[in-house]
Design a protein around this motif. Structure first.
Motif, mmCIF file in Angstrom:
data_model
loop_
_atom_site.group_PDB
_atom_site.id
_atom_site.type_symbol
_atom_site.label_atom_id
_atom_site.label_comp_id
_atom_site.label_asym_id
_atom_site.label_seq_id
_atom_site.Cartn_x
_atom_site.Cartn_y
_atom_site.Cartn_z
ATOM 1 N N THR A 178 -11.527 -12.574 0.245
ATOM 2 C CA THR A 178 -10.505 -13.601 0.015
ATOM 3 C C THR A 178 -9.270 -13.106 -0.715
ATOM 4 O O THR A 178 -8.273 -13.828 -0.761
ATOM 5 N N ARG A 179 -9.299 -11.932 -1.274
ATOM 6 C CA ARG A 179 -8.177 -11.491 -2.107
ATOM 7 C C ARG A 179 -7.359 -10.416 -1.403
ATOM 8 O O ARG A 179 -7.912 -9.497 -0.812
ATOM 9 N N PHE A 180 -6.040 -10.544 -1.484
ATOM 10 C CA PHE A 180 -5.180 -9.502 -0.937
ATOM 11 C C PHE A 180 -3.838 -9.547 -1.639
ATOM 12 O O PHE A 180 -3.457 -10.539 -2.265
ATOM 13 N N SER A 181 -3.119 -8.455 -1.549
ATOM 14 C CA SER A 181 -1.744 -8.381 -2.038
ATOM 15 C C SER A 181 -0.937 -7.618 -1.004
ATOM 16 O O SER A 181 -1.468 -6.766 -0.282
ATOM 17 N N GLU A 182 0.348 -7.924 -0.924
ATOM 18 C CA GLU A 182 1.195 -7.246 0.062
ATOM 19 C C GLU A 182 2.633 -7.207 -0.425
ATOM 20 O O GLU A 182 3.063 -8.020 -1.245
ATOM 21 N N ALA A 183 3.375 -6.244 0.105
ATOM 22 C CA ALA A 183 4.793 -6.092 -0.247
ATOM 23 C C ALA A 183 5.416 -5.106 0.729
ATOM 24 O O ALA A 183 4.717 -4.386 1.461
ATOM 25 N N ASP A 184 6.759 -5.068 0.751
ATOM 26 C CA ASP A 184 7.485 -4.099 1.567
ATOM 27 C C ASP A 184 7.427 -2.736 0.889
ATOM 28 O O ASP A 184 7.610 -2.615 -0.323
ATOM 29 N N ILE A 185 7.184 -1.704 1.681
ATOM 30 C CA ILE A 185 7.156 -0.343 1.154
ATOM 31 C C ILE A 185 8.592 0.127 0.906
ATOM 32 O O ILE A 185 9.479 -0.054 1.754
#
Length: 212
Positions: free
Chosen positions: A135-142
């Motif tokens: 259920t857990r995630f993180s994301e962003a632009d490189i």
């Protein structure tokens, strides 16, 4: 003459007795019937159980609580993903591709997710998502590199893991298509200050203890 009359009398009596007997009806031929033929059922070939998914060996925390996810300890899922000459993960083309790690967490807490990568695309479409558990995630632009040899560190955000156990970590690129060069050198989980539970300790033979 008496003998002749006697024989005629017996003949007539025989005919009369024969006529009085009921006639037996001859059995009527049964109509043609279709006989069912028993057919042996086709042998049932048991379907073998699918082979369990092969997973990479578990990565453990360092003494400072950080977790280093190297391409050499990852499983690459999807056509096109590969390690380049510098043991970096390259070949991201679609959302079906995954990079998978197994992590054994000893100290629950909040972690900063960081990635070292080379990204020379002219746009910010290189968006990475790191999923930990179900259920857990993180994301962003490189972040973009200065050149095609320069690694740049990008923070993907924070994630809280509240149980000491094994976790499955998956990485995918959600911003596509990728333009220019893109390669992943390492992903890290860096503990936030004062957020970790004490690391589990093991007793040595001499009675001293050390952190896992």
């Amino acid at each position: 003459m008496s003998t002749l009359y006697f024989r005629l009398t017996l003949l007539i009596l025989g005919l009369l007795v024969g006529c009085d007997r009921p006639r037996k009806e001859q059995a009527r031929p049964e109509p043609d019937t279709i006989r069912s033929v028993s057919i042996d059922p086709s042998p049932v070939i048991p379907t073998p159980n699918p082979a369990p998914e092969s997973l990479p060996p578990a990565v453990h925390q360092d003494s400072d609580g950080s977790v280093h996810l190297s391409p050499l300890t990852a499983k690459l899922v999807g056509e096109g993903l590969e390690l380049n000459d510098w043991d970096q993960i390259a070949g991201f083309k679609n959302r079906a591709q995954r990079v998978v790690w197994q992590m054994q967490l000893s100290a629950p807490g909040t972690y900063q997710v960081e990635v070292d990568a080379i990204c020379t695309g002219p746009t910010q479409e290189a968006r990475m998502r790191v999923s930990i558990g179900e259920t857990r995630f993180s994301e962003a632009d490189i972040l973009l590199s200065d050149n095609d040899q320069a690694l740049v560190t990008t923070s993907l955000g924070e994630i809280t893991l509240d149980a000491a156990k094994g976790y499955r970590i998956e990485v995918e690129m959600v911003g596509l298509p990728l333009l220019g060069k893109f390669a992943v050198s390492e992903i890290r989980l860096v503990p936030k200050n004062d957020s970790l539970s004490p690391l589990s300790k093991f007793k040595r033979d001499d009675g001293s203890t050390e952190a896992n």
